[in-house]
Design an enzyme around this catalytic site. Structure first.
Site, short mmCIF file in Angstrom:
data_model
loop_
_atom_site.label_atom_id
_atom_site.label_comp_id
_atom_site.label_asym_id
_atom_site.label_seq_id
_atom_site.Cartn_x
_atom_site.Cartn_y
_atom_site.Cartn_z
N CYS A 121 -36.64 -26.36 124.01
CA CYS A 121 -37.87 -26.70 123.27
C CYS A 121 -38.47 -25.42 122.67
CB CYS A 121 -38.87 -27.40 124.19
SG CYS A 121 -38.26 -28.97 124.84
N CYS A 341 -46.44 -22.87 133.30
CA CYS A 341 -45.25 -22.31 133.92
C CYS A 341 -44.34 -21.56 132.96
CB CYS A 341 -44.47 -23.44 134.57
SG CYS A 341 -45.00 -23.67 136.25
#
Ligand code: SAH
Length: 359
Positions: A121, A341
């Site tokens: 992504c 994260c």
């Protein structure tokens, strides 16, 4: 086995209570000890602390098995809301992140499922260096046990939204879900667990059949295939129509509402027209209750993508509501410690590289 092969040591924290029973019976121990051991591991206790287990048994476990909880390498605590971010190291030196959050209705831990990620992504920090390996069930469970032990608080809910694509590590994640929800262990209700996926369609269908009614959270981030493919390569394999069909199937099979994540990226997917398109696509594809979580992009320098301002995000939300789609802008916990994260692990990788190649 040839002479120079060492026997594989059993990862007994990845075992269900039933498997544990078989394992310890083979070691000559009484079956009921399995439940005790299982309970201790869920608390993140080292063998030395398991004082109601005979010393000789603990010694046998140490020799026959491998039991190592994630070690806290770094811990950041938000001054704003007390959110705690951990960088954990695993037995082979790999690092992953977890985030402990406190809400009014309880605590929640965001755990990682892989070291790195292969999904690519465009906006995400976790995928920049690819996937190194899958985590074992005990390494995922260990993050929760270690965080509960460190904070001294109960973990009420789990979100599989850390580093990695959980459905790309399917078997270990399923095993983790069974372990973490076991009443003799951490006992976290499956209804308090969310699994976030970028959309591995066949695996969503498999998950629906596991009898594990977790909340499915789907990372959509765009309402047309062209935009989604440019942000998320997985869309070239499984397009939006096939993804929504799988979500609908998940809802029909489990009765659980599916939620969608939509990260707002300035100039890419954050206009009113996109909100209209998103509402239309969801209505047509889902035909059932669903919810959209809007996330303001957490800027990752390497990607060059930027986040829209709050006003634009609010306009997007309102437009969705006007079109009949429930949406909330996700509150950002731990904004002072950059609590989403992937970034601590990246920093650690860069530091290591520097140490290995000085100058
Ligand atoms: N692999 C899973 C879990 C990933 S992280 C998935 O794709 O869903 C959880 C969520 O954070 C996903 O929706 C992911 O797309 C989103 N995300 C990743 N990087 C982000 C960033 N820089 N800013 C905002 N959201 C991000």
């Amino acid at each position: 086995m040839t002479e120079n092969q060492t026997p594989q040591r059993a990862d007994f924290m990845s075992m269900t209570p039933e498997e544990l029973e078989t394992f310890i019976t083979a070691l000559g121990e009484k079956p009921y000890r399995a439940g005790q051991l299982f309970g201790w591991m869920a608390k993140g206790a080292p063998l030395a602390e398991m004082t109601n287990l005979p010393a000789a048994f603990r010694k046998k476990l140490e020799e026959a098995g491998e039991y190592r909880l994630p070690v806290i390498e770094k811990k950041l605590v938000s001054r704003i809301d007390g959110t705690v971010k951990y960088l954990f190291s695993l037995a082979d030196g790999e690092c992953v992140e977890s985030v402990f959050m406190r809400y009014e209705h309880g605590t929640s831990l965001c755990v990682s499922s892989q070291a790195g990620c292969a999904m690519g992504c465009r906006f995400c920090a976790s995928t920049l260096n690819g996937r190194v390996r899958n985590l074992t069930a005990s390494e995922i469970l260990g993050q929760a046990a270690a965080a509960a032990r460190d904070t001294g608080e109960r973990v009420d809910g789990i979100v599989l939204m850390g580093i990695g694509e959980p459905l790309d590590n399917y078997d270990n994640v399923i095993r983790f879900l069974r372990l973490v929800s076991a009443p003799r262990g951490m006992g976290i209700g499956l209804r308090h667990i969310s699994l976030s996926t970028c959309g591995l369609v066949p695996r969503i269908r498999d998950l629906a059949g596991e009898g594990l009614p977790v909340t499915l959270s789907v990372s959509l981030h765009a309402a047309d295939d062209e935009t989604r493919s440019s942000l998320m390569p997985v869309n070239r394999r499984y397009n939006i129509a096939s993804l929504l069909e799988a979500c609908r199937y998940y809802f029909d099979t489990t009765g659980r509402r599916v939620s969608f994540e939509y990260t707002l990226i300035a100039g890419k997917n954050d206009g009113e027209a996109e909100a209209d398109r998103l509402a239309a696509v969801l209505k047509k594809g889902m035909r059932c209750p669903c919810h959209v979580n809007l996330i303001l992009l957490n800027e990752v320098a390497e990607t060059g993508l930027t986040t829209p301002d709050r006003r634009r995000a609010e306009a997007f939300r309102q437009q969705l509501e006007r079109r009949g789609i429930n949406a909330t802008i996700r509150r950002r916990l731990g904004s002072d410690i950059n609590a989403s994260c992937g970034q601590l692990r990246l920093q650690r990788l860069a530091e290591r590289e520097k140490q290995e190649k000085p100058g």
